[in-house]
Design a protein around this motif. Structure first.
Motif, short mmCIF file in Angstrom:
data_model
loop_
_atom_site.label_atom_id
_atom_site.label_comp_id
_atom_site.label_asym_id
_atom_site.label_seq_id
_atom_site.Cartn_x
_atom_site.Cartn_y
_atom_site.Cartn_z
N ALA A 15 0.83 -1.21 0.00
CA ALA A 15 0.00 0.00 0.00
C ALA A 15 0.87 1.26 0.00
CB ALA A 15 -0.93 0.00 1.21
N LEU A 16 1.93 1.25 0.80
CA LEU A 16 2.85 2.40 0.83
C LEU A 16 3.53 2.57 -0.53
CD1 LEU A 16 4.52 1.98 4.34
CD2 LEU A 16 2.81 3.67 3.67
N SER A 17 3.84 1.46 -1.18
CA SER A 17 4.49 1.51 -2.48
C SER A 17 3.55 2.07 -3.55
CB SER A 17 4.96 0.12 -2.90
OG SER A 17 5.87 -0.41 -1.96
N CYS A 18 2.24 1.94 -3.31
CA CYS A 18 1.23 2.39 -4.29
C CYS A 18 0.76 3.83 -4.02
CB CYS A 18 0.03 1.46 -4.26
SG CYS A 18 0.34 -0.17 -4.97
N LEU A 105 -0.90 16.16 -20.74
CA LEU A 105 0.42 15.82 -20.22
C LEU A 105 0.37 15.00 -18.94
CD1 LEU A 105 2.42 19.13 -20.88
CD2 LEU A 105 2.30 17.04 -22.25
N TYR A 106 -0.76 15.05 -18.24
CA TYR A 106 -0.84 14.25 -17.01
C TYR A 106 -0.80 12.75 -17.31
CZ TYR A 106 -5.55 12.23 -17.25
OH TYR A 106 -6.64 11.48 -17.58
N SER A 107 -1.13 12.36 -18.54
CA SER A 107 -1.23 10.93 -18.88
C SER A 107 0.10 10.21 -18.68
CB SER A 107 -1.72 10.76 -20.32
OG SER A 107 -0.77 11.29 -21.24
N GLY A 108 1.21 10.90 -18.90
CA GLY A 108 2.50 10.27 -18.70
C GLY A 108 2.73 9.84 -17.27
N PHE A 109 2.08 10.53 -16.32
CA PHE A 109 2.25 10.18 -14.91
C PHE A 109 1.57 8.85 -14.58
CE2 PHE A 109 3.26 14.69 -14.43
CZ PHE A 109 4.34 14.61 -13.58
N MET A 110 0.61 8.42 -15.37
CA MET A 110 -0.01 7.12 -15.12
C MET A 110 0.98 6.00 -15.38
SD MET A 110 -3.96 7.63 -16.34
CE MET A 110 -3.59 8.30 -17.98
N TYR A 111 1.85 6.18 -16.37
CA TYR A 111 2.92 5.22 -16.59
C TYR A 111 4.01 5.39 -15.54
CZ TYR A 111 0.79 4.58 -21.19
OH TYR A 111 -0.09 4.30 -22.21
N ALA A 112 4.30 6.65 -15.21
CA ALA A 112 5.33 6.91 -14.20
C ALA A 112 4.94 6.33 -12.85
CB ALA A 112 5.55 8.43 -14.08
N SER A 113 3.63 6.28 -12.56
CA SER A 113 3.18 5.74 -11.28
C SER A 113 3.48 4.24 -11.17
CB SER A 113 1.69 5.99 -11.07
OG SER A 113 0.90 5.26 -11.99
N VAL A 114 3.50 3.54 -12.32
CA VAL A 114 3.88 2.13 -12.32
C VAL A 114 5.35 2.01 -11.94
CG1 VAL A 114 4.13 0.04 -13.73
CG2 VAL A 114 2.14 1.53 -14.04
N ALA A 115 6.19 2.88 -12.51
CA ALA A 115 7.61 2.88 -12.16
C ALA A 115 7.81 3.24 -10.69
CB ALA A 115 8.36 3.86 -13.05
N LEU A 118 7.11 0.17 -8.65
CA LEU A 118 8.19 -0.82 -8.75
C LEU A 118 9.40 -0.41 -7.92
CD1 LEU A 118 8.05 -1.72 -12.55
CD2 LEU A 118 7.41 -3.19 -10.64
N CYS A 119 9.78 0.86 -8.02
CA CYS A 119 10.94 1.35 -7.25
C CYS A 119 10.69 1.28 -5.76
CB CYS A 119 11.27 2.78 -7.68
SG CYS A 119 11.95 2.95 -9.35
N GLN A 120 9.50 1.72 -5.34
CA GLN A 120 9.16 1.71 -3.92
C GLN A 120 9.12 0.28 -3.37
OE1 GLN A 120 7.99 4.30 -1.65
NE2 GLN A 120 8.85 5.80 -3.04
#
Length: 274
Positions: A15-18, A105-115, A118-120
């Motif tokens: 949950a924290l990672s998300c 431009l906010y749409s790119g953040f939906m992909y960035a949120s997956v990254a 993963l990092c978290q």
């Protein structure tokens, strides 16, 4: 009782990672039902995402190196969005000041949120890779998967062949992760499937709140076709491979460098915090 406690702790770390994806979903829901002043909805979503990204780095929930990875995913995702919207795969029908060729431009953040997830998760659960394939197998496979999202509009769709290659290449690979000091292990292919499925669920939530629209959702919202799981599965694989590769580059060692874990007697590639 211990199993339940471990499961609860694992869920909490997940949950924290998300956190970043949760903020995006909450913002989608808020702006769907509450009309904010001065700017269009898509513009407010961009500002919220920018603020959230700044706050996560400022509060040290994310490192600067993780920010670099997330920025890379933003660029990769935005490029895919521009192409897919141009081809009519989906659309962003609302107005916005910060749109390029119909893509907010906010749409790119939906992909960035997956990254970000993963990092978290990688850092919080101390993830390690076991029997990771050679660099020369991983990079071409990830590149072919990403390119197929573009080329299948003009050529044959080879996603199922690529999926078969993923199973072959990563059949012996797995990940280890820690929960309260206890070590667990999961086949890597199974972890891909799990993440892809949950992203498909998230996609249904996002389209319900009007993040974007598929052609069959123009008149009224409907469930995203289950076949989209395969697309998200492949996208998750690309995301995972990029993160894993960048972590190895960060270590400034040859990609196939190995250390031997005395406790598990398995070959694993040690991971250093980004």
């Amino acid at each position: 009782m211990r199993a339940l406690k471990q499961l609860t702790n694992f869920g909490w770390e997940q949950a924290l990672s998300c956190l970043f994806p949760v903020v995006i979903f909450a913002s989608l829901a808020l702006t769907q039902f509450v009309q904010l002043p001065f700017l269009y909805r898509y513009d407010w979503l961009l500002l919220i995402c920018l603020f959230m990204q700044w706050w996560m780095v400022r509060s040290r929930l994310e490192t600067r190196d993780e920010l670099k990875v997330i920025t890379l995913f933003h660029i990769i995702g935005l490029a895919l969005e521009l192409f897919k919207v141009h081809m009519g795969s989906w659309s962003y029908p609302e107005e916005g000041f910060f749109k390029i060729l119909g893509v907010p431009l906010y749409s790119g953040f939906m992909y960035a949120s997956v990254a970000s997830y993963l990092c978290q998760a990688w850092r919080r659960l101390n993830v390690n890779l076991v029997k990771w394939p050679p660099f020369l197998a991983v990079v071409p496979l990830a590149s072919a998967i990403y390119l197929n999202f573009f080329t299948h509009h003009f050529w044959v769709d080879i996603r199922w062949w690529l999926s078969a290659l993923v199973i072959i290449v990563f059949w012996k690979s797995s990940v280890t992760y820690e929960v309260n000091g206890s070590l667990y292990r999961m086949p890597l292919v199974f972890s891909f499937i799990l993440i892809g499925f949950f992203i498909w669920i998230a996609e249904n939530i996002a389209t319900f709140f009007g993040a974007w629209q598929y052609p069959n959702q123009t008149e009224a919202w409907s469930l995203v076709h289950l076949g989209k799981v395969s697309s998200w599965l492949l996208l998750v694989i690309v995301s995972f491979l990029i993160v894993a590769t960048l972590k190895q580059v960060k270590r400034n060692q040859p990609f196939d460098s190995k250390t031997y874990d005395k406790q598990t007697s398995t070959v694993k590639i040690t991971e250093q915090k980004l």
